[in-house]
Design an enzyme around this catalytic site. Structure first.
Site, short mmCIF file in Angstrom:
data_model
loop_
_atom_site.label_atom_id
_atom_site.label_comp_id
_atom_site.label_asym_id
_atom_site.label_seq_id
_atom_site.Cartn_x
_atom_site.Cartn_y
_atom_site.Cartn_z
N SER A 132 -9.57 -36.09 -18.08
CA SER A 132 -9.09 -37.03 -17.07
C SER A 132 -9.45 -36.55 -15.66
CB SER A 132 -7.58 -37.21 -17.24
OG SER A 132 -7.11 -38.28 -16.46
N ASP B 125 -11.07 -47.50 -22.81
CA ASP B 125 -10.17 -46.76 -21.93
C ASP B 125 -10.21 -47.38 -20.54
OD1 ASP B 125 -8.69 -44.95 -20.50
OD2 ASP B 125 -9.66 -43.18 -21.34
N HIS C 230 -5.92 -42.81 -23.94
CA HIS C 230 -6.28 -41.71 -23.05
C HIS C 230 -5.90 -40.39 -23.71
CE1 HIS C 230 -7.98 -40.91 -19.21
NE2 HIS C 230 -6.93 -40.27 -18.75
#
Length: 695
Positions: A526, A612, A659
């Site tokens: 991330s 995503d 995620h």
């Protein structure tokens, strides 16, 4: 603690059910060849090898303690791979299936549903469950009637209601459920479902600000329901008395810039954890329900300089604060709520990195605090705190991991960043520190949103440690490890400090005799990809390989596009290049995508997810293409000086929107590919399988 009490503690342990399936290799692409799996062909054999090792390691630690089981008055509820079950503790632990997840599968659809959380109504007549889809951003809440036999002997467990797009939810009574909804990636509305009024749904709360996220939660004593409206930098909380759920929510304190607070309840008053302490750090205050605003907050506890409050639980007449010491160790500070004073401080074991308290259940037991502590390589260990007796007791099943705990060395190091700020590093290793010069090392980083670097137990990391790796965790600014100021220093104008901190940490590890550039890889997920990508642009020879999962790599492009789902909210973290040109200039100095230049980059494994919406696939694809172009250009221009092989840039595209992945087989495959990639790119021999001695 009595033997029976220990036995009850051990009931919280759960063995995760595992379904064995054949290895399904992921779809991978190399940036210079769009043919499926071409990017991963070179790792195929090694991936199969590590798939077996990863699976075996995950199974070895499948019975570690966790709090996935939910305890009712007479039943224990638990999640299996295909549904929810309960055990009747009064009837020889008879097993009953409450929900079959296969009933929600759509014809011709892909993916599956998994259970996120379970909530029991106060008298355990109904169960609410949230489900999340593995391949789409879809969530739903299913309500099951499980009326007690003595009340409704003929009623069998059955689904009586389904709500779509539910994010958080809590029961006020057996008939009243409060819940917040999720629209895309935004939660702004709270509703009330009332079964006493034929399932009537009414609106309770609506947040108008686009950068605010709303969720509902119960206080630990389960007396108040809180509606928490939080942005990246401010809070606003409303409370509802569970005894009078039809009453209008009471505002505790209206939103003010940079004011954060979290509310608990104790004997008719509010105990609040808020950043009104010295230096805008957390302290504990008290307020009455009749006058709950900040003007009436009375300080109860302010930590000593260097100590940081991470969380708070209320256990009877005591506040139990999870704190971090100046030496970066976790501990528990216990204060008396009757006599606002520090009673005592307990430092947790030196290897402790995560603290997970057990949520209160419908049985109302609130005189002890059960909790788990773990690290990336230490399996969760279960303990019980009795605040009044200043006593911490260990569950006897912890003993099974004693040898494994003793085999791990935890070193706390400190690097000096570019501006001379000390940056903590946590290093796990099996060999002595002075013997790590030739050891491969995997360096972890995050450094955003004031969140701590993920330090939960991970079987893959444990396997690496057992294979001789050193695992370094760099607690760079922008994260939440050291205090709130640690985050504030690396927001917007200061974001470059996260990059400087990471560079300093890697260089300090090398100068301390730990590994070397040719044996070191960086890993992040991330927003942690930002400092990693920036380091690769600035110092490409500092590490040999990089693995990124669901990476955020186009900071400048994302913050300039207000139509993306998280841009408005995230501008508090990264800045607004549209409204403030100076923000754009600063972002442009470190943005991974916009600073790629022809040079020898480390080899990279980029794992992205097709649906995503938080870290869109398009950004990762564009980054991988630009990196490959830069590498090709560099090797074309420097054919005589660059004699070694080109670095490999592999884009691993997985299906789904998650995620964070929860599928066992997918996780095994991803871990195995990552390990195969690391061993290949660092030039390491595959580890030999451990042979069992003949009897």
């Amino acid at each position: 603690m009595t033997t029976s009490h220990l036995h009850k503690l051990n009931q919280f342990f759960i063995r995760k059910h595992v379904i064995f399936k054949r290895l399904v290799l992921p779809r991978c692409y190399s940036s210079d060849n769009s043919c499926p799996t071409s990017g991963a062909e070179r790792y195929r054999d090694s991936q199969r090898h590590f798939s077996r090792r990863v699976r075996a390691t995950r199974l070895r630690f499948s019975a570690v303690p966790n709090y996935s089981r939910v305890y009712g008055r007479h039943h224990v509820y638990f999640i299996d791979t295909n549904g929810i079950y309960r055990i009747d503790q009064r009837r020889d632990n008879s097993l009953e299936k409450l929900l079959d997840l296969e009933r929600f599968l759509e014809k011709g659809g892909s993916g599956r549903w998994c259970v996120q959380r379970i909530r029991l109504s106060p008298q355990e007549t109904r169960v609410a469950v949230t489900l999340k889809h593995s391949h789409e951003e879809k969530q739903r809440c299913v309500i099951i009637s499980v009326a007690h036999e003595s009340l409704f002997p003929s009623v069998q467990p059955r689904v009586i209601f389904t709500l779509e797009k539910v994010f958080s939810f809590e029961w006020a009574t057996d008939d009243v459920l409060f819940y917040s909804t999720l629209d895309g990636l935004r939660s702004s509305s709270v509703f009330c479902l009332d079964f006493s009024k034929n399932g009537k749904i009414s609106s309770v709360f609506e947040e108008s600000k686009l950068d605010v996220f709303v969720e509902v939660a119960l206080t630990r004593d389960q007396k108040l329901l809180t509606i928490n409206s939080n942005s990246r930098s401010s809070s606003e909380v409303h409370v509802i008395d569970k005894e009078n759920p039809s009453h209008q929510p009471i505002l505790v304190q209206r939103r003010e810039p940079d004011l954060l607070y979290h509310v608990e309840h104790w004997k008719g008053s509010l105990i609040i954890l808020t950043n009104t302490g010295p230096g805008q750090e957390y302290q504990v205050v008290q307020a009455s329900l009749s006058k709950p605003s900040v003007d009436s907050w009375l300080p109860l506890f302010t930590p000593h300089p260097g100590f940081t409050i991470k969380d708070m639980d209320i256990i009877e007449d005591f506040g139990v604060l999870t704190t971090r010491t100046p030496s970066h160790h976790l501990g528990l500070t216990v204060i008396s709520l009757n006599k606002p004073d520090v009673l005592y401080f307990m430092e947790l074991p030196s290897w402790s990195c995560t603290f997970e308290p057990k949520k209160a259940d419908v049985r109302g037991k609130n005189n002890t605090l059960e909790f788990l502590i773990s690290s990336p390589v230490h399996p969760p260990n279960q303990f019980c705190l009795l605040p009044e007796e200043a006593l911490v007791l260990s569950a006897k099943d912890n003993k099974r991991y004693t040898d494994e705990l003793n085999a791990v060395i935890t070193s706390r190091l400190e690097a000096r960043s570019k501006d001379d700020t000390p940056v903590p590093i946590t290093l796990f290793h099996a060999a002595r520190l002075e013997a790590l010069k030739e050891a491969p090392m995997l360096v972890h980083v995050y450094g955003s949103y004031g969140r701590d670097l993920n330090m939960e137990f991970c079987p893959k990391k444990r396997l690496l440690l057992e294979l001789g790796w050193a695992l370094a965790f760099c607690h760079v600014r922008g994260g939440g490890e050291s205090a709130l100021y640690w985050h504030r220093q690396a927001r917007v104008e200061g974001k470059r400090k996260s990059v400087d901190d990471l560079v300093a940490c890697v260089q300090h590890l090398f100068s301390s005799g730990v590994s070397s550039s040719s044996l070191t890889a960086l890993t992040a997920r991330s927003a942690g990809a930002v400092p990693v990508g920036a380091l690769c642009n600035l110092h490409p020879h500092l590490v040999k390989a990089v693995t990124l999962q669901a990476p955020f790599l186009d900071v400048l492009g994302t913050m300039a596009d207000s139509d993306l789902p998280l841009t408005l909210e995230d501008r508090e973290e990264w800045g607004d290049p549209v409204g403030n040109p100076e923000h754009g200039r600063i972002i442009a100095t470190y943005c991974p995508l916009h600073n790629i230049t022809p040079q020898r980059y480390p080899s990279m494994l980029l794992t992205a997810y097709s649906a995503d919406s938080r870290a869109p696939l398009s950004g990762t694809v564009k980054y991988s293409e630009e990196i490959q172009k830069a590498v090709n250009s560099h090797f074309t221009l420097n054919q005589t000086s660059e004699r070694g092989r080109k670095p490999n840039i592999v884009l691993n595209v997985q299906p789904g929107a998650h995620h964070t992945q929860e599928d066992f087989d997918l996780t095994v495959n991803e871990d195995a590919l990552e390990l195969a990639f690391l061993y290949k790119e660092l030039g390491l021999d595959l580890p030999r399988p451990v042979r069992k001695k003949k009897r």
